[in-house]
Design a protein around this motif. Structure first.
Motif, short mmCIF file in Angstrom:
data_model
loop_
_atom_site.label_atom_id
_atom_site.label_comp_id
_atom_site.label_asym_id
_atom_site.label_seq_id
_atom_site.Cartn_x
_atom_site.Cartn_y
_atom_site.Cartn_z
N GLN A 55 35.92 47.45 28.28
CA GLN A 55 37.17 47.69 28.97
C GLN A 55 37.19 47.59 30.32
OE1 GLN A 55 38.19 51.87 27.44
NE2 GLN A 55 38.00 51.38 25.12
N GLY A 56 36.00 47.45 30.89
CA GLY A 56 36.12 47.18 32.40
C GLY A 56 35.88 45.77 32.83
N ALA A 57 35.77 44.80 31.88
CA ALA A 57 35.66 43.73 32.18
C ALA A 57 36.75 42.84 32.97
CB ALA A 57 35.33 42.88 30.81
N VAL A 58 37.87 43.02 32.42
CA VAL A 58 39.24 42.43 32.87
C VAL A 58 39.28 43.06 34.43
CG1 VAL A 58 41.78 42.21 32.96
CG2 VAL A 58 40.35 42.06 30.88
N LEU A 59 39.00 44.39 34.48
CA LEU A 59 39.20 45.08 35.75
C LEU A 59 38.18 44.41 36.91
CD1 LEU A 59 39.84 48.81 35.32
CD2 LEU A 59 41.31 47.18 36.61
N ALA A 60 37.04 44.21 36.22
CA ALA A 60 36.01 43.61 37.17
C ALA A 60 36.53 42.20 37.61
CB ALA A 60 34.62 43.49 36.37
N ILE A 61 36.87 41.39 36.73
CA ILE A 61 37.26 40.19 37.24
C ILE A 61 38.35 40.04 38.31
CG2 ILE A 61 38.30 37.90 36.15
CD1 ILE A 61 37.08 38.88 33.66
N VAL A 62 39.34 40.98 38.02
CA VAL A 62 40.44 40.91 39.03
C VAL A 62 40.10 41.53 40.37
CG1 VAL A 62 42.67 41.74 39.33
CG2 VAL A 62 42.12 40.87 37.08
N SER A 63 39.19 42.55 39.98
CA SER A 63 38.65 43.27 41.37
C SER A 63 38.01 42.24 42.16
CB SER A 63 37.83 44.27 40.93
OG SER A 63 38.63 45.29 40.28
N VAL A 64 37.11 41.26 41.67
CA VAL A 64 36.76 40.38 42.81
C VAL A 64 37.45 39.76 43.41
CG1 VAL A 64 35.21 38.19 42.56
CG2 VAL A 64 34.55 40.06 41.09
N GLY A 65 38.50 39.27 43.18
CA GLY A 65 39.49 38.49 43.92
C GLY A 65 40.00 39.50 45.06
N LEU A 66 40.40 40.69 44.61
CA LEU A 66 41.18 41.63 45.47
C LEU A 66 40.14 42.06 46.33
CD1 LEU A 66 43.14 44.07 43.36
CD2 LEU A 66 43.76 42.81 45.28
N VAL A 198 31.66 35.82 37.22
CA VAL A 198 32.59 36.10 38.39
C VAL A 198 31.96 36.96 39.70
CG1 VAL A 198 34.85 36.58 39.09
CG2 VAL A 198 34.61 35.41 36.68
N MET A 199 31.52 38.01 39.17
CA MET A 199 30.92 38.95 40.04
C MET A 199 29.85 38.27 41.04
SD MET A 199 31.67 42.84 39.07
CE MET A 199 32.28 43.49 40.45
N LEU A 200 28.98 37.62 40.24
CA LEU A 200 27.71 37.18 40.68
C LEU A 200 28.37 35.84 41.95
CD1 LEU A 200 25.12 37.10 37.89
CD2 LEU A 200 25.09 38.24 40.28
N ALA A 201 29.24 35.30 41.34
CA ALA A 201 29.79 34.16 42.03
C ALA A 201 30.32 34.72 43.41
CB ALA A 201 30.76 33.31 41.38
N GLY A 202 31.08 35.83 43.32
CA GLY A 202 31.76 36.51 44.32
C GLY A 202 30.54 37.01 45.24
N HIS A 203 29.59 37.78 44.60
CA HIS A 203 28.81 38.23 45.57
C HIS A 203 27.91 37.19 46.32
CE1 HIS A 203 25.33 41.07 46.55
NE2 HIS A 203 24.24 40.10 46.11
N PHE A 204 27.48 36.19 45.69
CA PHE A 204 26.73 35.00 46.46
C PHE A 204 27.65 34.60 47.53
CE2 PHE A 204 26.01 30.43 46.82
CZ PHE A 204 24.60 30.70 47.30
N ILE A 205 28.94 34.22 47.15
CA ILE A 205 29.86 33.68 48.35
C ILE A 205 29.99 34.61 49.41
CG2 ILE A 205 32.27 33.17 48.88
CD1 ILE A 205 32.56 31.93 46.00
N LEU A 206 30.07 35.92 49.20
CA LEU A 206 30.33 36.90 50.23
C LEU A 206 28.83 36.99 51.01
CD1 LEU A 206 32.31 39.74 48.97
CD2 LEU A 206 33.11 38.21 50.86
N LYS A 207 27.67 36.98 50.39
CA LYS A 207 26.73 37.42 51.09
C LYS A 207 25.76 35.98 51.68
CE LYS A 207 26.97 41.90 50.87
NZ LYS A 207 26.81 42.61 51.95
#
Lengths: 341, 358
Positions: A55-66, A198-207
């Motif tokens: 149930q949290g997966a979609v929120l997690a994906i969208v939250s990465v971009g946000l 998606v989150m790992l990619a986001g984390h890698f890009i940010l950090k």
């Protein structure tokens, strides 16, 4: 992009994992888990983990971009309708005579499925890119531009579908509903795998990239960043484009979970995703936050949402009230603890 | 009302003749190559209309065209409008009472022969309807109440064309209860608590549930999910997760919510659950045919819009008086299951956007 090297992240990215601001959402999560464990049956189980992940997966994906957008001091109000548009386009293409045909009954190859997924995602990136360009060129707040884009995407989705429900490629249904069996009756949902990637990619890009550091700089102090050689306009455009992409992925996964796409989906996606990001401790004013915090916010929100659905001894009409109260308390504590820092 | 036509120009017999012609036109259309899933193409039904009679102009508005149900209503009104020589002008309610009110406020001074409205919220259109009444323009309420029944006449609502929400809830619930043998645990997923349709369906569920004391409703009663599929799925999954024994059945206030939840029971101990719902349009009928849904009761969107349009043109062309019209006209919808395949086949035909008849 400027060649200026930035070694320190301005703003307030946490130097240690347990600063006050990080503790607040973590404490909230722990309290919620203990609370729901006490008041509902079978809460401490792998089923709960599976459902929260699903149930949290979609929120997690969208939250990465946000998270990207908020970190650079902007906002994207169009994520819900861009997600909707992306799924609608995928459904319409899938039911076209060039693909599976009416009702999605026909068989199509892997290449066609890939195209049916990638093409809508390209358009979702285009939405974000356009929002970014218009924000930069017009010098209007992204709040206004993405508000308009929200209606543009909704209008296009309505025009495209004529309010008709469309089928989706089986791959998306599998992503939304299936999972990998890990024993003891536990399945790791495919949607959570997508979210993790998606989150790992986001984390890698940010950090770990220069672009990530520029995002923090742009959000922390845009003028200083610009004087330091960061092309802040490009950062804003890129962040909104990333947000468009994650909204599109989220929309596809959500529709896959619901097996069909129709115009009544994703209505709460924007506000829930913003709540997740802020609940995790990312600042609405830019420069402060991280993907780990967003993850914490998503998990906290999902546990709260799932736990409230599990409680059966309350008036059903009070559930939104309780959700609001808990969110409010968590956010206020978060804010108070942040001030102590 | 613009220059009402003398009584006798149109009557029910001539209407039936036109209906027959219209059905012929629909049958011809059915044989044509039509776009998949799409509503009937603009301009398609050309024959069978009220040829030779003055063309009427009607304002229509329903809750929101982003809903498949409302969109099909628009398709219906436009299709039958062409057959009956009525120009249908549409105003989307956008699921927002304020937006709908503004749109209807803006048209009260325009030339209309009659108006058909489904109010997003009860009473929200009362003021513009009063203005239409001052101009002697008949207003027909569709599906949900424009105003309370005792205020209909004074406000200017001539008649309410509505489905029997309680019956729909009772019908689907009774089927489920009988299929599960009158015992076990069931789930009740509701629409929007403030929606009169959802309230009626809940009443229908409760009426039947009282007769089955060995059936326990999980979660303490109905779970209101605002017609939202995501919300229904999340609530449904949470209730599935906390049960260690198979749940016998589930009743949903809409097919859409039911279909969004069905994947959640696959490969679980609840996979044999008897699931019933309400709406009975294309998606739901297909699910029944495929055995995914045990049954659904038809919420006749097409019939509601079609009947409203037909009544409207009668009122104008026959110059009928409000006092001669009943306050409420119920549009029936049957229970559809695989037990009665003929009903299922009939509903597929009638619900087809080419025909828009149920």
């Amino acid at each position: 992009m400027s060649t200026t090297e930035v070694t320190e992240q301005p703003g307030a990215t946490p130097r240690t994992p347990f600063d006050w601001r990080s503790l607040a959402p973590l404490a909230t999560l722990i309290v919620l888990v203990i609370f729901f464990g006490l008041v509902t049956s079978n809460f401490f189980s792998l089923v709960t983990v599976e459902k929260v992940l699903n149930q949290g997966a979609v929120l997690a994906i969208v939250s990465v971009g946000l998270t990207f957008v908020l970190l650079c001091g902007e906002i994207d109000l169009s994520v819900g309708t861009v997600a909707l548009w992306t799924a609608c386009l995928c459904g319409v293409l899938f039911e076209s005579k060039f693909a599976a045909g009416p009702g999605g009954k026909g068989a199509i190859g892997a290449g066609a499925v890939t195209l049916l997924i990638l093409l809508p995602l390209v358009t979702s990136v285009a939405f974000g890119f356009l929002s970014g360009c218009l924000t930069v060129v017009s010098r209007l707040p992204s709040f206004i531009i993405t508000l308009a884009m929200m209606n543009v995407a909704l209008g296009l989705a309505r025009y495209l579908t004529l309010s008709v429900t469309f089928a989706l490629p089986p791959l998306l249904k599998s992503v939304g509903n299936d999972g990998s069996a890990l024993g003891a009756g536990f399945r790791f949902p495919n949607s959570a795998i997508v979210a993790a990637v998606v989150m790992l990619a986001g984390h890698f890009i940010l950090k770990h990239t220069r672009f990530g550091r520029y995002v923090y700089m742009t959000g922390g102090n845009r003028e200083a960043a610009r004087l330091a050689g960061v092309r802040t306009e490009r950062i804003v455009i890129a962040c909104l484009a990333i947000c468009g992409l994650t909204a599109g992925i989220g929309g596809l996964v959500n529709s896959g979970r619901l097996e069909k796409v129709s115009l009544d989906q994703n209505a709460d996606l924007l506000l829930n995703a913003v709540a997740c990001v802020v609940l995790g401790g990312t600042s609405l004013f830019g420069g402060e936050g991280s993907m780990l915090r967003t993850l914490l916010g998503v998990v906290t929100f999902s546990v709260l949402h799932y736990g409230l659905n599990r409680i059966s001894g309350i008036n059903d009409l009070m559930r939104p009230f309780l959700l609001g109260v808990v969110l409010m308390v968590a956010l206020v504590i978060n804010g108070l603890l942040a001030r102590r820092k | 009302m613009n220059e009402p036509v003398a009584p006798g120009v149109s009557n029910r017999r001539s209407f039936l003749e036109r209906m027959a012609l219209g059905a012929g036109a629909a049958a011809v259309l059915a044989g044509c190559d039509q776009p998949a899933n799409g509503p009937a193409p603009a301009g398609a039904p050309g024959g069978g209309g009220a040829a030779g009679q003055k063309k009427l102009r009607a304002a229509f508005s329903n809750a929101g065209l982003q809903s498949t149900w409302c969109s099909l209503g628009k398709t219906t009104a436009e299709l039958w409008g062409k057959l009956l020589n009525v120009e249908v002008v549409w105003f989307d309610g956008e699921f927002d009472p304020e937006k709908q009110r503004n749109k209807i406020d803006n048209i009260t001074g325009d030339q209309w022969d009659f108006c058909c409205f489904q109010a997003v919220q009860i009473d929200s259109l009362a003021a513009p309807v009063r203005k239409l009444k001052e101009r002697n323009i008949p207003v027909i309420s569709m599906d949900t109440m424009l105003v309370d029944a005792d205020k209909m006449r004074e406000t200017g609502v001539w008649v309410e064309v509505t489905p029997d929400q309680v019956f729909m809830g009772e019908s689907s619930t009774r089927y489920m209860m009988e299929k599960i043998g009158g015992k076990g645990k069931v789930i009740h997923i509701g629409g929007l608590s403030a929606h009169s349709g959802a309230q009626g369906r809940r009443q229908g569920f409760d009426n039947v549930h009282k007769k089955f004391p060995n059936v326990e409703v999980l979660g303490g009663g109905v779970r209101w999910c605002d017609w939202k599929k995501e919300k229904a799925r999340d609530s449904f999954e949470a209730m599935l997760a906390q049960e260690q024994t198979p749940i016998a059945g589930a009743f949903f206030h809409s097919d859409d919510m039911a279909l969004a939840c069905l994947p959640a029971i696959e490969n679980t101990i609840h996979k044999n659950m008897v699931v019933t719902a309400v709406d009975g349009q294309k998606e739901g009928l297909t699910a029944v045919k495929e055995g995914k849904l045990a049954a659904t009761t038809v919420n006749p969107v097409c019939l509601i819009h079609q009947t409203s349009l037909v009544i409207g043109q009668f009122l104008v062309r026959n110059a009928e008086k409000a006092e001669t019209v009943p306050l409420e006209i119920i549009t029936p919808g049957p229970l559809v299951s695989l037990d009665q395949k003929s009903v299922l086949d009939a509903m597929f035909f009638l619900a087809d956007p080419l025909h828009c008849m149920v």
